[in-house]
Design an enzyme around this catalytic site. Sequence first.
Site, PDB file in Angstrom:
ATOM      1  N   THR A   1       0.757  -1.067  -0.003  1.00 29.67           N
ATOM      2  CA  THR A   1      -0.013   0.011  -0.072  1.00 29.67           C
ATOM      3  C   THR A   1       0.807   1.031  -0.034  1.00 29.67           C
ATOM      4  O   THR A   1       0.276   2.268   0.029  1.00 29.67           O
ATOM      5  CB  THR A   1      -1.111   0.072   1.366  1.00 29.67           C
ATOM      6  OG1 THR A   1       0.043  -0.437   2.506  1.00 29.67           O
ATOM      7  CG2 THR A   1      -1.939  -0.957   1.145  1.00 29.67           C
ATOM      8  N   GLY A   2       2.155   1.213   0.147  1.00 27.79           N
ATOM      9  CA  GLY A   2       3.254   2.406   0.168  1.00 27.79           C
ATOM     10  C   GLY A   2       3.332   2.938  -1.226  1.00 27.79           C
ATOM     11  O   GLY A   2       2.794   2.305  -2.131  1.00 27.79           O
ATOM     12  N   ALA A   3       4.008   3.919  -1.043  1.00 26.82           N
ATOM     13  CA  ALA A   3       4.444   4.871  -2.400  1.00 26.82           C
ATOM     14  C   ALA A   3       5.182   3.865  -3.190  1.00 26.82           C
ATOM     15  O   ALA A   3       4.908   3.682  -4.532  1.00 26.82           O
ATOM     16  CB  ALA A   3       5.275   5.949  -2.105  1.00 26.82           C
ATOM     17  N   VAL A   4       6.158   2.893  -3.006  1.00 27.92           N
ATOM     18  CA  VAL A   4       6.808   2.166  -3.701  1.00 27.92           C
ATOM     19  C   VAL A   4       6.027   0.792  -3.976  1.00 27.92           C
ATOM     20  O   VAL A   4       6.040   0.397  -5.256  1.00 27.92           O
ATOM     21  CB  VAL A   4       8.239   1.626  -2.984  1.00 27.92           C
ATOM     22  CG1 VAL A   4       9.035   0.537  -4.039  1.00 27.92           C
ATOM     23  CG2 VAL A   4       9.199   3.040  -2.850  1.00 27.92           C
TER      24      VAL A   4
ATOM     25  N   CYS B   1      17.704   5.363  -3.330  1.00 25.05           N
ATOM     26  CA  CYS B   1      17.281   5.672  -4.892  1.00 25.05           C
ATOM     27  C   CYS B   1      18.199   6.691  -5.420  1.00 25.05           C
ATOM     28  O   CYS B   1      18.610   6.548  -6.816  1.00 25.05           O
ATOM     29  CB  CYS B   1      15.871   6.546  -4.627  1.00 25.05           C
ATOM     30  SG  CYS B   1      15.847   7.579  -3.191  1.00 25.05           S
TER      31      CYS B   1
ATOM     32  N   GLY C   1      10.385   9.802  -1.900  1.00 23.54           N
ATOM     33  CA  GLY C   1      11.495   9.103  -1.112  1.00 23.54           C
ATOM     34  C   GLY C   1      11.367   8.945   0.373  1.00 23.54           C
ATOM     35  O   GLY C   1      11.757   7.973   0.926  1.00 23.54           O
TER      36      GLY C   1
ATOM     37  N   HIS D   1      13.765  12.449  -8.473  1.00 23.18           N
ATOM     38  CA  HIS D   1      15.138  13.077  -8.090  1.00 23.18           C
ATOM     39  C   HIS D   1      15.949  13.890  -9.094  1.00 23.18           C
ATOM     40  O   HIS D   1      16.023  13.334 -10.150  1.00 23.18           O
ATOM     41  CB  HIS D   1      16.056  12.342  -7.453  1.00 23.18           C
ATOM     42  CG  HIS D   1      15.439  11.525  -5.933  1.00 23.18           C
ATOM     43  ND1 HIS D   1      14.385  12.153  -5.383  1.00 23.18           N
ATOM     44  CD2 HIS D   1      15.723  10.375  -5.316  1.00 23.18           C
ATOM     45  CE1 HIS D   1      14.177  11.329  -4.146  1.00 23.18           C
ATOM     46  NE2 HIS D   1      14.921  10.422  -4.141  1.00 23.18           N
TER      47      HIS D   1
ATOM     48  N   GLN E   1      12.401   8.537  -8.810  1.00 23.24           N
ATOM     49  CA  GLN E   1      12.480   7.855  -7.582  1.00 23.24           C
ATOM     50  C   GLN E   1      11.932   6.624  -7.259  1.00 23.24           C
ATOM     51  O   GLN E   1      12.315   5.540  -6.828  1.00 23.24           O
ATOM     52  CB  GLN E   1      12.299   9.061  -6.394  1.00 23.24           C
ATOM     53  CG  GLN E   1      13.049   8.593  -5.103  1.00 23.24           C
ATOM     54  CD  GLN E   1      11.706   7.597  -4.439  1.00 23.24           C
ATOM     55  OE1 GLN E   1      10.688   7.820  -4.539  1.00 23.24           O
ATOM     56  NE2 GLN E   1      12.449   6.483  -3.156  1.00 23.24           N
TER      57      GLN E   1
END
Length: 359
Positions: free
Chosen positions: A34-37, A151, A182, A265, A340
Amino acid sequence: MLNPLERQALEHPTMAPSRQIPAAAPTVAIVGATGAVGVELLTCLEARGFPVGRLRLLASARSAGRTMSFRGETIAVEELTEASFDGVDLALFSAGSSISKRYAAVAVKAGAVVVDNSSAFRMDPDVPLVVPEVNGATLARHRGIIANPNCVAAIATVALAPLHRAHPIRRLTAATYQAASGAGAAAMEELRLSTAAYLAGEAYAPQVLPHPYAFNLFSHNADMDPATGHNGEELKFVAETRRILDAIQLPIGITCIRVPVLRAHAMALTIEFDEVVTAEEARALLATASGVRLVDDMATNHYPMPSEASGQDDVLVGRIRRDLGDPSGRTLAIFVAGDQLLKGAALNAVQIAEALLKR
Ligand code: A2P
């Protein structure tokens, strides 16, 4: 072309083969789905046609029961437990280093190959730290866990390796301009909310990052090391860049800055070589390098930008020029931008998994 494990088998027939991932319908688990990554890992697996048989989505108890979509199928998120890895062939971890330290060994014991996006194992000599375009051959000696780099180190080494291979780098100075992603999905949301509040003339108290984020920038929020005056992000960049480039003594100076950009980035790299290297030669080396796209148009002042790197697999490289700070001509300056969440995290992890598929 041989994959790293097939090459190992040919070159070192007596070495125990590293575990591979069955190419026919492997069961894949995403820890931190469920996280950004995590969300990008799902997207990359689908977009690249990774041969997923069954997909298990793992996160904290907070997310259990939430659903996510993969290849048109709705999949429920499960709470991560010690039993989550039964039958899992590939476990992609992206839930922070404490979760990796606790569960990666559990996954390996259950028979999975782990690709870990946290910093937990990156400096472990028994765990390869891999950017496939740069040091993919080191995958051959994995023992169940492969570390996905920080990253900025991943993005920088894609741009540095083609130059380093042709002309050894003697010294590197870097300044980074790092996006919200990040620091996770919550930091991206803080950038959106604080920007909206700023434009509405309303106060916004930072919740995730330590300083006001809208229309501001600040030194990277990783913990400071009082002994060196460097923050944790800077120390990771130094150690990991050396390890990925196999240049353990390389002197590296670095300043990491958090900027109000959502997910790509950028970085200014000043690269001193052992010998004179012209901007033209560097441009030619980078033009054909895997994972690199040249964006270097002096006529239109068009160079790498986070807005153009966002959502792209390639690392954008431009502003390739002789560094006027070094009259000897041995130093070049370049500017780089990379997504990123993709090359800096999810894409690199999926590329590692692809290299480990049993063919
Ligand atoms: P959750 O959404 O349930 O909190 P990000 O890097 O974007 O902050 O995402 C972190 C990821 O790690 C999320 O998927 C989050 O799940 C997951 N996570 C955080 N803590 C735990 C935990 N204790 N067990 C499993 N997953 C966790």
